[in-house]
Design a protein around this motif. Structure first.
Motif, PDB file in Angstrom:
ATOM      1  N   LEU A 169     119.456  41.536 -40.274  1.00 48.02           N
ATOM      2  CA  LEU A 169     118.677  42.744 -40.508  1.00 48.02           C
ATOM      3  C   LEU A 169     119.578  43.961 -40.325  1.00 48.02           C
ATOM      4  N   ARG A 170     119.450  44.944 -41.197  1.00 47.48           N
ATOM      5  CA  ARG A 170     120.249  46.164 -41.067  1.00 47.48           C
ATOM      6  C   ARG A 170     119.395  47.375 -41.443  1.00 47.48           C
ATOM      7  N   THR A 228     122.046  46.873 -36.557  1.00 43.97           N
ATOM      8  CA  THR A 228     122.100  45.507 -37.091  1.00 43.97           C
ATOM      9  C   THR A 228     121.551  44.521 -36.068  1.00 43.97           C
ATOM     10  N   LEU A 229     120.930  43.462 -36.584  1.00 41.20           N
ATOM     11  CA  LEU A 229     120.458  42.357 -35.755  1.00 41.20           C
ATOM     12  C   LEU A 229     120.746  41.068 -36.520  1.00 41.20           C
ATOM     13  N   LEU A 279     123.046  42.111 -31.406  1.00 40.19           N
ATOM     14  CA  LEU A 279     122.407  43.392 -31.678  1.00 40.19           C
ATOM     15  C   LEU A 279     123.478  44.472 -31.662  1.00 40.19           C
ATOM     16  N   GLY A 280     123.647  45.183 -32.784  1.00 41.27           N
ATOM     17  CA  GLY A 280     124.737  46.141 -32.893  1.00 41.27           C
ATOM     18  C   GLY A 280     124.287  47.526 -33.309  1.00 41.27           C
ATOM     19  N   TYR A 281     125.101  48.523 -32.928  1.00 39.01           N
ATOM     20  CA  TYR A 281     124.861  49.922 -33.300  1.00 39.01           C
ATOM     21  C   TYR A 281     126.203  50.563 -33.636  1.00 39.01           C
ATOM     22  N   PHE A 282     126.237  51.278 -34.786  1.00 39.92           N
ATOM     23  CA  PHE A 282     127.470  51.932 -35.228  1.00 39.92           C
ATOM     24  C   PHE A 282     127.154  53.387 -35.593  1.00 39.92           C
ATOM     25  N   GLY A 288     128.661  49.710 -30.499  1.00 41.93           N
ATOM     26  CA  GLY A 288     128.266  48.870 -29.381  1.00 41.93           C
ATOM     27  C   GLY A 288     127.579  47.617 -29.869  1.00 41.93           C
ATOM     28  N   MET A 289     127.702  46.557 -29.107  1.00 37.06           N
ATOM     29  CA  MET A 289     127.073  45.298 -29.476  1.00 37.06           C
ATOM     30  C   MET A 289     126.736  44.506 -28.228  1.00 37.06           C
ATOM     31  N   VAL A 290     125.594  43.880 -28.251  1.00 34.52           N
ATOM     32  CA  VAL A 290     125.188  42.961 -27.192  1.00 34.52           C
ATOM     33  C   VAL A 290     125.021  41.587 -27.838  1.00 34.52           C
TER      34      VAL A 290
END
Length: 573
Positions: free
Chosen positions: A410-411, A424-425, A452-455, A467-469
């Motif tokens: 998912l984006r 993003t997931l 789970l990411g954020y840019f 960041g990413m978890v």
């Protein structure tokens, strides 16, 4: 001599880097000043120098305490586009020098003619001449729609094996040729191909006794056809087929004329059938339809047991498969679906103890209703099972497994004039199921992965963060009578980038903290890095990188720290 060449090459690199005018000739122009005259020989490449620092505790060092070195590459381009690459590395971590003349080859092209010389690999069709490297020459001519090709050369060189070197795998000198005659264009054609190759039984004088039983002089004649045809605008037909007469030992007795096949009778002047000759065939075909919003492709493949051609390195033989692959596009292209399903089995000669069958299915869904949101889904299912062959199967040893995998992505994108943000997931699920109860306890496993990411990126200032978890869980089998072992990895990763001085200076920081849990023990791994690069001139840069690693598995004897630092300089010409 090698040492002298290496250092001479580096001196040449330095001279060209410092004095780029050496790369061009000069002549007076209309004003009387010297003007550069382009040389028919062009040089390009680069030079890099580095010095570093390495420290470690808890483990034995895996690098030099103060690594340093210089590396460079030069490509000499001759008229006609012939490129000769050279590269060298000098330093306290090792020295190497590479040049292309150990296996040098060229294939210059002029209009519709291509000439091959030296070490080359050419493809005429998948089941005849298919990329095997040879030393020799050849030509490919395509005047109009006529397609002609011919190559000749040495496919293997002679390698002897003696009692003093029993581990050396011997081989006979093998020479061969291939010809192609066809008609059509690059995407719509019919070609007929023939390949003949043979070993020289007198090319090696000695063979170790253990190798003599398996390495014998062989001979091969392959005749095949390959085509790609477009019919009625939307329908395509693909066909690759070949018949191979392969003699495993040319010293075997000849076969009488009554036992010769039509293929050998037709090409009787090119091939001698013997008791060690085997006639096999290979075929793969496809029929496809491609419309505006939908399409489908039917595929078939059959390769006889022990099918071989001396024009290729490896074939997966003894297989027959059927497959169908449809695709569909709806909602004005916003939703796309594609998939495939096929079956494959072996034991075509009914001479194995068991027959293995495989079922392979896949589905891909892509949904993009606009520029902000997007969804991708992929499913694959791979099953394998066995049936009795010439002998009955033992239930406790019967192979019957199924591998299911599913991935979703998912984006969500927020785009402004100078700022872009992306969320993003990604999730992945994989499960191996063993349908044989006798072996399931030792083979079954399940894996789950979440990210789970954020840019965030500013296009003008060069400022960005990410960041990413992540979380990974794997369930593994253990010894009989105990519960499955659960392994977990999870933790965050963060990073930032920033540009300065009108983007001449770029910097980045990255860090991650990963926790590992298994068998009641908790460990951790910490990674941190910092990088910077500065462009001091149009073709010159300096760089600095720092890296720290802390690994603590939860076991004292397996805990260590590492630090690496590196300062580099690079120039291109």
């Amino acid at each position: 001599m090698r040492y002298v060449l290496q250092h001479a090459f580096m001196v040449v690199l330095l001279m060209m880097a410092v004095h780029p005018r050496l790369l061009a000739q000069a002549r007076p122009d209309s004003t009387g000043k010297a003007a550069r005259k382009p040389s028919p020989v062009r040089l390009s490449g680069g030079l890099n120098a580095y010095a570093g620092l390495y420290m470690a505790s808890g483990i034995e060092g895996r690098n030099q305490p103060s690594p340093f070195g210089i590396s460079g590459n030069v490509t000499v381009t001759l008229p006609g586009g012939i490129a000769l690459p050279f590269s060298a590395v000098l330093g306290n971590q090792g020295t190497s020098f590479r040049q292309p003349f150990n296996q040098f080859g060229v294939s210059p092209t002029y209009k519709w003619a291509t000439v091959h010389a030296g070490y080359r690999n050419v493809n005429f069709s998948p089941f005849t001449l298919a990329g095997h490297t040879f030393l020799g020459g050849g030509v490919e001519l395509n005047p109009g729609k006529l397609r002609l090709g011919a190559v000749y050369g040495r496919f293997n060189k002679a390698i002897a094996s003696t009692l003093a070197e029993p581990d050396v795998i011997p081989s006979y000198k093998r020479t061969g040729y291939a010809v192609k005659v066809g008609y059509g264009t690059a995407g719509n054609y019919v070609d007929l191909v023939m390949l003949r190759a043979a070993d020289d039984s007198a090319s090696i004088q000695s063979v170790a006794p253990t190798a003599a039983q398996t390495v014998k002089p062989a001979e091969n004649l392959v005749v095949g056809a390959t085509s790609r045809l477009l019919i009625l605008k939307h329908i395509t037909v693909e066909l690759d087929a070949a018949v191979s007469a392969y003699t495993r030992d040319v010293r075997a007795s000849e076969v009488s004329a009554e036992g010769k096949s039509p293929l050998v009778r037709f090409f009787g002047q090119l091939f001698t059938p013997r008791l060690s000759t085997q006639l096999t065939q290979a075929t793969q075909a496809a029929l496809g339809y491609k419309g505006k919003n939908a399409g489908i492709k039917l595929q078939y493949k059959r390769i006889d047991p022990n099918f071989q051609t001396m024009g290729a390195y490896y074939f997966q033989s003894d297989i027959e498969s059927y497959a169908v692959a449809p695709n569909l596009s709806v909602l004005e292209g916003k939703l796309r679906l594609s998939g495939s399903y096929g079956i494959q089995f072996d034991n075509l000669g009914n001479n194995k103890n068991a027959r293995t069958g495989r079922k392979i299915g896949s589905l891909v869904v892509s949904y993009n209703p606009g520029t902000k949101f997007g969804l991708d889904l992929q499913l694959t299912n791979y099953g394998i099972s066995q049936q009795a062959g010439i002998r009955p199967l033992i239930d406790t040893l019967k192979l019957a497994q199924n591998n299911l995998a599913a991935t979703t992505n998912l984006r969500y994108t927020l785009q402004k004039e100078d700022v872009m943000q992306v969320f993003t997931l990604t999730t992945t699920y994989q499960k191996l199921s063993d349908l044989n109860a006798s072996t399931a306890g030792q083979t079954e496993n399940t894996n789950i992965n979440l990210n789970l990411g954020y840019f965030y990126q500013q296009t003008v200032t060069g400022w960005g963060v990410n960041g990413m978890v992540s979380y990974t869980e794997t369930q593994l089998p253990v010894a009989v009578g105990t519960e499955n072992r659960l392994v977990r990895f999870f933790g965050p990763t963060i990073g930032a980038t920033q540009s300065f001085l009108k983007n001449k200076l770029t910097t980045s920081l990255n860090g991650s903290y990963l926790v590992n849990q298994q068998s009641g023990i908790t460990g951790k791994v910490i990674n941190a890095s910092a990088n910077a690069g500065y462009q001091i001139a149009k073709r010159q840069t300096v760089s600095l990188s720092l890296l720290y690693l802390n690994s603590n598995t939860g076991i004292a004897s397996q805990t260590f720290n590492e630090f690496r630092g590196n300062l580099g300089y690079g120039i291109t010409f």
